[in-house]
Design an enzyme around this catalytic site. Structure first.
Site, PDB file in Angstrom:
ATOM      1  N   ARG A 121      -6.113   1.948  11.818  1.00 51.13           N
ATOM      2  CA  ARG A 121      -7.000   3.148  11.747  1.00 51.13           C
ATOM      3  C   ARG A 121      -6.979   3.576  10.529  1.00 51.13           C
ATOM      4  NH1 ARG A 121      -7.874   8.889   9.861  1.00 51.13           N
ATOM      5  NH2 ARG A 121      -5.682   8.929   9.877  1.00 51.13           N
ATOM      6  N   GLU A 122      -6.112   4.595   9.433  1.00 46.59           N
ATOM      7  CA  GLU A 122      -6.081   4.472   8.169  1.00 46.59           C
ATOM      8  C   GLU A 122      -6.470   3.080   7.531  1.00 46.59           C
ATOM      9  OE1 GLU A 122      -6.565   6.983   4.892  1.00 46.59           O
ATOM     10  OE2 GLU A 122      -6.288   8.116   6.912  1.00 46.59           O
ATOM     11  N   HIS A 167      -7.733   7.898  17.318  1.00 42.53           N
ATOM     12  CA  HIS A 167      -7.683   9.375  16.190  1.00 42.53           C
ATOM     13  C   HIS A 167      -9.400   9.664  16.453  1.00 42.53           C
ATOM     14  CE1 HIS A 167      -8.558  11.569  12.471  1.00 42.53           C
ATOM     15  NE2 HIS A 167      -7.936  11.656  12.544  1.00 42.53           N
ATOM     16  N   ARG A 215      -2.952  15.245  19.938  1.00 47.55           N
ATOM     17  CA  ARG A 215      -2.114  16.393  18.702  1.00 47.55           C
ATOM     18  C   ARG A 215      -3.556  16.599  18.387  1.00 47.55           C
ATOM     19  NH1 ARG A 215      -3.327  12.863  13.483  1.00 47.55           N
ATOM     20  NH2 ARG A 215      -5.364  13.887  14.106  1.00 47.55           N
ATOM     21  N   THR A 228      -5.348  15.598   2.850  1.00 43.25           N
ATOM     22  CA  THR A 228      -6.138  14.934   2.754  1.00 43.25           C
ATOM     23  C   THR A 228      -6.728  14.185   1.343  1.00 43.25           C
ATOM     24  OG1 THR A 228      -7.669  16.085   4.188  1.00 43.25           O
ATOM     25  CG2 THR A 228      -9.198  14.322   3.573  1.00 43.25           C
ATOM     26  N   HIS A 233       0.129  13.838   7.547  1.00 46.84           N
ATOM     27  CA  HIS A 233      -0.468  13.001   6.864  1.00 46.84           C
ATOM     28  C   HIS A 233      -0.837  13.168   5.708  1.00 46.84           C
ATOM     29  CE1 HIS A 233      -3.562  10.234   7.600  1.00 46.84           C
ATOM     30  NE2 HIS A 233      -4.355  10.525   6.841  1.00 46.84           N
ATOM     31  N   HIS A 262      -2.360  11.438   1.284  1.00 50.57           N
ATOM     32  CA  HIS A 262      -2.353  10.704   0.786  1.00 50.57           C
ATOM     33  C   HIS A 262      -2.264  10.890  -0.247  1.00 50.57           C
ATOM     34  CE1 HIS A 262      -6.182   9.028   3.054  1.00 50.57           C
ATOM     35  NE2 HIS A 262      -5.566  10.384   3.449  1.00 50.57           N
ATOM     36  N   HIS A 287      23.812  -5.098 -16.527  1.00 52.65           N
ATOM     37  CA  HIS A 287      23.859  -4.562 -14.791  1.00 52.65           C
ATOM     38  C   HIS A 287      24.275  -6.011 -14.085  1.00 52.65           C
ATOM     39  CE1 HIS A 287      20.214  -1.590 -15.190  1.00 52.65           C
ATOM     40  NE2 HIS A 287      20.917  -1.349 -15.960  1.00 52.65           N
TER      41      HIS A 287
END
Length: 492
Positions: free
Chosen positions: A65-66, A125, A185, A219, A246, A248, A343
């Protein structure tokens, strides 16, 4: 307020449950009069908080979707099915699909994926209107995610509706979807630029009509971890349903914000593979798993097949024609690569010295980078033993010095380092008194040979200087010990 010492405490505030559909907390009374053995604990585990869902979160995977909103993304049905099956095998709690109202192809794709019989719940959605809702429920999805902009920016320049209209329409859509027996939702869009009073009033209204989850959406990626924590914690005191987040990544905070949201009481996190989505995308699936396994390894490993992440990321990266970033959590080619000598020595002795995450949890191997000027003799010893070459520690150190000299002159590859180790060992076997003296790289130029000769001459003087430094160090150390003993009343 302190929780009671019995197991009937509801995990929330003001009588509300802390998400997960009213699950009770695991708080139990502790009898401090009994002697109990010291339990090993995770030193990276967050401070306990009865609101926190760090150890009981769910993933809503939104690559389909996204992720479809990513600039390079185009998934045909076959690719969507391949990705959906991979996410299902990984163990995603939910898979979110593009709105079936977006196009006829999107509707057919949604119906096809719903028929796959996946273990993951399938969501779609939609916009907050009845027409989209009716199309969505007919596809066979397990749940519908409804969204509408609530900031002044979106109310004025996007849909043009006021808060009274938004609240009325949201309730109508929620009641309709609930009547069809599927999850619902409701989320505000651009939550962090919305008026807080308007936002909480809206969430209270939809909570009262029985929404399964409310969503908070950053958003435009403007929120900081503290802002996320404050808003989620405030909302946790207002609603009794689950809370989805959600986030971004425009300002690079998506993973950190997701973690803070869970600490504050959120229950569900939206993710996408490699974080792809609109603009810079959202919280990445692999990045979230990296963050969460450091907090609660047992919970994460009990729910998700982490070894599938590399495969899924390679699948999606190929589909959208991008390379996996070198510093990508878990799967970036540098993620478990150790280069500096100190390391490497510590990693060889105990990987936890420089690793917060065990690569084997994700089906990945660590790599000790030994072909550089920064390498240490322990790394060279380890590599030589992999090549079935045994030498004394003094010889490993001399071989390391040879590698460092050549790496100072030009970049060397793994094959170069291996050839130096082999050549050095052959010279030892041949009985040469200076086994490093004739070790060269292939195709060395006259300039490189001259530089090597100069470096060898410089290094030849180093042992004398080091010996002098060690004498001085010993004298200084002895003086300090005597001075400290006298200060403590001890005769020298």
């Amino acid at each position: 307020m302190c929780p009671p010492a019995d197991d009937t405490q509801i995990n929330g505030v003001n009588g509300h449950t802390n998400g997960t559909n009213g699950s009770r907390s695991e708080f139990v009374g502790v009898d401090i009069t009994r002697a109990t053995p010291r339990q090993s604990r995770n030193p990276y585990q967050p401070v306990g908080d009865f609101l926190s869902n760090v150890s009981r979160f769910q993933v809503i995977e939104s690559t389909l979707r996204e992720g479809e909103q990513f600039a390079n993304a185009y998934f045909d049905l076959d690719k969507k099915i391949e990705i959906a099956k991979a996410l299902d095998e990984f163990g995603a709690d939910y898979i979110e699909l593009t709105s079936p109202a977006a196009s006829e192809a999107s509707r057919k794709d949604c119906e096809a994926i719903c028929k796959l019989g996946l273990k993951s719940k399938i969501l779609t959605h939609i916009r907050c209107n009845m027409e989209d809702a009716k199309i969505a429920v007919e596809t066979g999805v397990d749940g519908v995610d409804v969204v509408i902009g609530t900031s002044s920016f979106l109310r004025e320049h996007s849909h043009g509706k006021d808060m009274a209209y938004i609240k009325k329409t949201a309730i109508e859509v929620i009641e309709y979807v609930k009547s069809k027996g599927i999850e619902i939702r409701f989320s505000s869009e651009d939550s962090f630029r919305s008026d807080l009073v308007d936002l909480l009033s809206l969430y209270q209204a939809v909570d009262k009509v029985g929404v399964n989850r409310v969503g908070i959406a950053d958003t435009v990626g403007c929120a900081s971890p503290r802002q996320v924590y404050d808003l989620v914690r405030t909302l946790r005191g207002v609603v009794s349903c689950d809370i989805e987040i959600h986030l971004h990544n425009d300002t690079g905070c998506a993973i950190a914000n997701a973690y803070c949201a869970l600490e504050a009481g959120a229950t569900h996190v939206d993710t996408s593979v490699l974080g792809i989505g609109e603009r810079n995308g959202i919280t990445s699936l692999g990045g979230l798993m990296a963050r969460m396994i450091a907090a609660d390894r047992d919970y994460v490993k009990s729910k998700y097949k982490l070894e599938k992440i590399k495969e899924i990321e390679e699948l999606v990266a190929e589909a959208v024609a991008v390379n996996i970033p070198f510093n990508n959590p878990i799967t970036g080619f540098c993620a478990f690569t150790h280069k500096a000598g100190i390391h490497a020595k510590a990693i060889l002795a105990n990987p936890s010295t420089y690793e917060i995450i065990d690569p084997s949890d994700f089906g990945i191997n660590r790599y000790i980078h030994f072909a550089s000027r920064l390498t240490g003799w322990n790394a060279i010893k380890s590599r030589a033993q992999q090549l079935n070459i045994e030498m004394t520690d003094a010889q490993y150190k001399e071989c390391t010095a040879a590698i460092k000299r050549l790496a100072d002159i030009r970049p060397i590859a793994i094959d170069d380092a291996d050839s130096i180790i082999h050549a050095f060992h052959r010279n030892i076997v041949a009985g040469k008194t200076n086994p490093a003296g004739s070790v060269l790289l292939p195709n060395m130029t006259d300039k490189e040979r001259k530089a090597l000769e100069e470096k060898m001459q410089e290094d030849a003087a180093v042992p004398e200087k080091r010996a002098l430094d060690e004498v001085v160090d010993d004298q200084v150390h002895t003086e300090k010990v005597v001075k400290k003993a006298k200060a403590n009343g001890i005769a020298a």
